[in-house]
Write an enzyme that holds these catalytic residues in place. Sequence first.
Site, PDB file in Angstrom:
ATOM      1  N   ARG A 165      -2.976   8.570   4.247  1.00  0.00           N
ATOM      2  CA  ARG A 165      -2.274   7.048   4.490  1.00  0.00           C
ATOM      3  C   ARG A 165      -2.329   6.607   6.059  1.00  0.00           C
ATOM      4  NH1 ARG A 165      -3.093   7.600  -0.248  1.00  0.00           N
ATOM      5  NH2 ARG A 165      -1.788   6.674  -2.059  1.00  0.00           N
ATOM      6  N   SER A 239       3.716   3.028  -3.739  1.00  0.00           N
ATOM      7  CA  SER A 239       4.381   3.884  -3.276  1.00  0.00           C
ATOM      8  C   SER A 239       5.115   3.404  -1.868  1.00  0.00           C
ATOM      9  CB  SER A 239       3.638   4.933  -2.990  1.00  0.00           C
ATOM     10  OG  SER A 239       2.791   5.593  -3.835  1.00  0.00           O
ATOM     11  N   GLU A 335       5.937   4.675   3.511  1.00  0.00           N
ATOM     12  CA  GLU A 335       4.724   4.287   3.643  1.00  0.00           C
ATOM     13  C   GLU A 335       4.336   2.715   3.710  1.00  0.00           C
ATOM     14  OE1 GLU A 335       1.678   2.769   1.212  1.00  0.00           O
ATOM     15  OE2 GLU A 335       1.335   4.667   0.082  1.00  0.00           O
TER      16      GLU A 335
END
Length: 339
Positions: A165, A239, A335
């Site tokens: 990520r 997420s 995130e």
Amino acid sequence: MPNILKNISLKPYNTFGLDTSARLFVEVKSLEELQEVVRSSKFKINDVLVLGGGSNILLTQDMDGLVVKNSIQGKEIVSENKEEIVIKVGAGTNWHEFVMYCVEKGYGGVENLSLIPGTVGAAPMQNIGAYGVEIKDVFVQLEALHRFSNKMEIFDNATCEFGYRESIFKHSHKDKYIIVNVTFRLSKRPKLNLDYGAIRDVLAEKEITEPTIKDVSNAVIEIRQSKLPDPKKIGNSGSFFKNPVISKEALLSIRKDYPEIPTYPIDDNSVKVPAGWLIEQAGWKGKTFGSIGVHKKQALVLVNYGAGKGADIKKLSEDIQASIVEKFGVALQAEVNII
Ligand code: EPU
């Protein structure tokens, strides 16, 4: 020059469905339009936020500056042979529509990334990933406009510095470039990636023994729909946190009380653990606070049931982080980009 609009609600432009506003807002549909905007004084004197699909941001305040919605479309075949095809895609293209195009044509490589919200241009920013595949696995290069020089630059797999990520566009190149197009290499003889447990289970349930990329895509869509809220119905950004990497020592200490903690191997000294599991164990799963909460089926996803405020979601995320530090000694990192 595309119209620069004033006082626009950003509600339709972020998947959390947060009703903040932009003092100035412009949508660009081509590189030429984007370059005109970048040349303008409004771009130069204001704080600028570039939006793709708005699926990885938490807007905690009104934007006093200029929001640029990147809607650059287009698909161009760069090269093709019996084995593979190389395709350049406009940054504003909807990611899932691009995946569906590949699946229908039989071009393999992105089927595990079905149904991820957002745009093609936003995908490399955080190296989107799901079910054992990351965008870096099919990525050739991207072209991005430098915000200050207004010139195009090319970034390949190495210069993007992809990680879990992560990419250079979240770090040293943050807020310096606007991605204009992304080039992918897809396979006409795809090797399927079925290792992520649930995919095999879904295929087995359907008695599919020789799956096609369409079967894999359908399985991924089914799994996602069963766990993740549809942003059109319940505001969310997927997420909210990254899965943390912890030391083996820290794992051993957690295991004393929680022998069943799931892990993913990283190296000899560390493992990745699912943040969703930690958050569920800490009792947050399905909790609702007014209009916001923690999703009932996946504790890693924070949700806005309608009238939620970004600042309250941020506060909830901080309360969750504090409780995970207290209970497990593990620091969760967001995130989602908090603006
Ligand atoms: N788990 C729980 N409780 C929960 C959620 C998860 O115990 O509430 C456990 C599951 O039982 C499983 C493990 O945690 O043992 C992993 O769960 P899951 O397979 O749902 O995946 P994840 O690690 O929570 C990651 C990605 C997702 C991606 C899935 C599938 C991150 C931050 N998230 O989630 O990506 O779809 O794997 O590959 O890496 C996103 O980035 O927005 C996203 C949705």
